[in-house]
Design a protein around this motif. Structure first.
Motif, PDB file in Angstrom:
ATOM      1  N   ASP A 134       0.808  -1.222   0.000  1.00 57.66           N
ATOM      2  CA  ASP A 134       0.000   0.000   0.000  1.00 57.66           C
ATOM      3  C   ASP A 134       0.842   1.273   0.000  1.00 57.66           C
ATOM      4  O   ASP A 134       0.560   2.213  -0.744  1.00 57.66           O
ATOM      5  N   ASP A 135       1.872   1.322   0.845  1.00 55.36           N
ATOM      6  CA  ASP A 135       2.682   2.547   0.939  1.00 55.36           C
ATOM      7  C   ASP A 135       3.428   2.824  -0.369  1.00 55.36           C
ATOM      8  O   ASP A 135       3.568   3.979  -0.774  1.00 55.36           O
ATOM      9  N   LYS A 136       3.877   1.769  -1.026  1.00 51.95           N
ATOM     10  CA  LYS A 136       4.576   1.946  -2.305  1.00 51.95           C
ATOM     11  C   LYS A 136       3.604   2.391  -3.391  1.00 51.95           C
ATOM     12  O   LYS A 136       3.948   3.208  -4.247  1.00 51.95           O
ATOM     13  N   LEU A 137       2.383   1.871  -3.373  1.00 47.90           N
ATOM     14  CA  LEU A 137       1.370   2.284  -4.346  1.00 47.90           C
ATOM     15  C   LEU A 137       0.964   3.745  -4.134  1.00 47.90           C
ATOM     16  O   LEU A 137       0.763   4.482  -5.097  1.00 47.90           O
ATOM     17  N   ALA A 138       0.872   4.159  -2.874  1.00 49.69           N
ATOM     18  CA  ALA A 138       0.545   5.556  -2.579  1.00 49.69           C
ATOM     19  C   ALA A 138       1.655   6.477  -3.085  1.00 49.69           C
ATOM     20  O   ALA A 138       1.380   7.543  -3.650  1.00 49.69           O
ATOM     21  N   ALA A 139       2.897   6.060  -2.906  1.00 54.72           N
ATOM     22  CA  ALA A 139       4.023   6.848  -3.411  1.00 54.72           C
ATOM     23  C   ALA A 139       3.992   6.915  -4.932  1.00 54.72           C
ATOM     24  O   ALA A 139       4.242   7.972  -5.529  1.00 54.72           O
ATOM     25  N   LEU A 140       3.664   5.800  -5.567  1.00 54.66           N
ATOM     26  CA  LEU A 140       3.551   5.772  -7.022  1.00 54.66           C
ATOM     27  C   LEU A 140       2.434   6.694  -7.496  1.00 54.66           C
ATOM     28  O   LEU A 140       2.591   7.402  -8.489  1.00 54.66           O
ATOM     29  N   ALA A 141       1.321   6.719  -6.783  1.00 50.67           N
ATOM     30  CA  ALA A 141       0.210   7.607  -7.133  1.00 50.67           C
ATOM     31  C   ALA A 141       0.664   9.068  -7.107  1.00 50.67           C
ATOM     32  O   ALA A 141       0.302   9.858  -7.992  1.00 50.67           O
ATOM     33  N   GLU A 142       1.470   9.425  -6.127  1.00 48.47           N
ATOM     34  CA  GLU A 142       1.989  10.792  -6.035  1.00 48.47           C
ATOM     35  C   GLU A 142       2.878  11.121  -7.228  1.00 48.47           C
ATOM     36  O   GLU A 142       2.807  12.208  -7.797  1.00 48.47           O
ATOM     37  N   VAL A 143       3.727  10.189  -7.611  1.00 47.23           N
ATOM     38  CA  VAL A 143       4.620  10.402  -8.755  1.00 47.23           C
ATOM     39  C   VAL A 143       3.820  10.534 -10.043  1.00 47.23           C
ATOM     40  O   VAL A 143       4.072  11.432 -10.850  1.00 47.23           O
ATOM     41  N   GLU A 181       0.709  11.448 -10.376  1.00 46.77           N
ATOM     42  CA  GLU A 181      -0.021  12.719 -10.339  1.00 46.77           C
ATOM     43  C   GLU A 181       0.902  13.886 -10.706  1.00 46.77           C
ATOM     44  O   GLU A 181       0.529  14.772 -11.466  1.00 46.77           O
ATOM     45  N   ARG A 182       2.105  13.863 -10.187  1.00 47.41           N
ATOM     46  CA  ARG A 182       3.061  14.932 -10.451  1.00 47.41           C
ATOM     47  C   ARG A 182       3.450  14.990 -11.924  1.00 47.41           C
ATOM     48  O   ARG A 182       3.694  16.054 -12.474  1.00 47.41           O
ATOM     49  N   HIS A 183       3.498  13.825 -12.583  1.00 47.41           N
ATOM     50  CA  HIS A 183       3.950  13.760 -13.968  1.00 47.41           C
ATOM     51  C   HIS A 183       2.819  13.631 -14.982  1.00 47.41           C
ATOM     52  O   HIS A 183       3.081  13.517 -16.173  1.00 47.41           O
ATOM     53  N   TYR A 206      -7.902  22.075 -15.941  1.00 43.78           N
ATOM     54  CA  TYR A 206      -7.613  22.280 -14.527  1.00 43.78           C
ATOM     55  C   TYR A 206      -8.206  21.184 -13.649  1.00 43.78           C
ATOM     56  O   TYR A 206      -7.815  21.021 -12.514  1.00 43.78           O
ATOM     57  N   THR A 207      -9.158  20.421 -14.178  1.00 45.46           N
ATOM     58  CA  THR A 207      -9.822  19.412 -13.355  1.00 45.46           C
ATOM     59  C   THR A 207      -9.580  17.985 -13.810  1.00 45.46           C
ATOM     60  O   THR A 207     -10.032  17.060 -13.170  1.00 45.46           O
ATOM     61  N   HIS A 208      -8.894  17.776 -14.931  1.00 47.41           N
ATOM     62  CA  HIS A 208      -8.691  16.424 -15.448  1.00 47.41           C
ATOM     63  C   HIS A 208      -7.216  16.146 -15.706  1.00 47.41           C
ATOM     64  O   HIS A 208      -6.486  17.008 -16.174  1.00 47.41           O
ATOM     65  N   LEU A 209      -6.815  14.927 -15.408  1.00 43.80           N
ATOM     66  CA  LEU A 209      -5.440  14.470 -15.650  1.00 43.80           C
ATOM     67  C   LEU A 209      -5.496  13.245 -16.531  1.00 43.80           C
ATOM     68  O   LEU A 209      -6.457  12.487 -16.498  1.00 43.80           O
TER      69      LEU A 209
END
Length: 83
Positions: free
Chosen positions: A53-62, A64-66, A72-75
């Motif tokens: 879970d913690d690794k997946l959460a970190a991946l989600a952050e990466v 999102e950043r990239h 403004y509302t869609h990625l």
């Protein structure tokens, strides 16, 4: 990874990676059919099922950043190449 372990892993990927990104505005790329998008997400779930879970959460952050900002509302997910 097989059976119940794989199923649990796929659920973990959905809950820790895919759903948070969808909540932040991730949508399928323009020109990509809904069927192809779902197939890509299912493939992603299977390939990342081993992650904690913690690794997946970190991946989600990466991700999102990239991610590419469509508005403004869609990625959209960055293109993922398999090696």
């Amino acid at each position: 990874m097989e059976g119940a372990e794989l199923k649990e892993g796929k659920e973990r990927v959905m809950n820790a990676l895919i759903l948070p990104l969808c909540e932040k505005g991730m949508v399928r790329k323009r020109g990509c059919s809904a069927e192809a998008h779902e197939k890509t997400l299912a493939n992603l779930q299977a390939r990342l099922a081993y992650m904690a879970d913690d690794k997946l959460a970190a991946l989600a952050e990466v991700v999102e950043r990239h991610a590419e900002a469509v508005s403004y509302t869609h990625l959209t997910l960055p293109t993922i190449y398999s090696v």
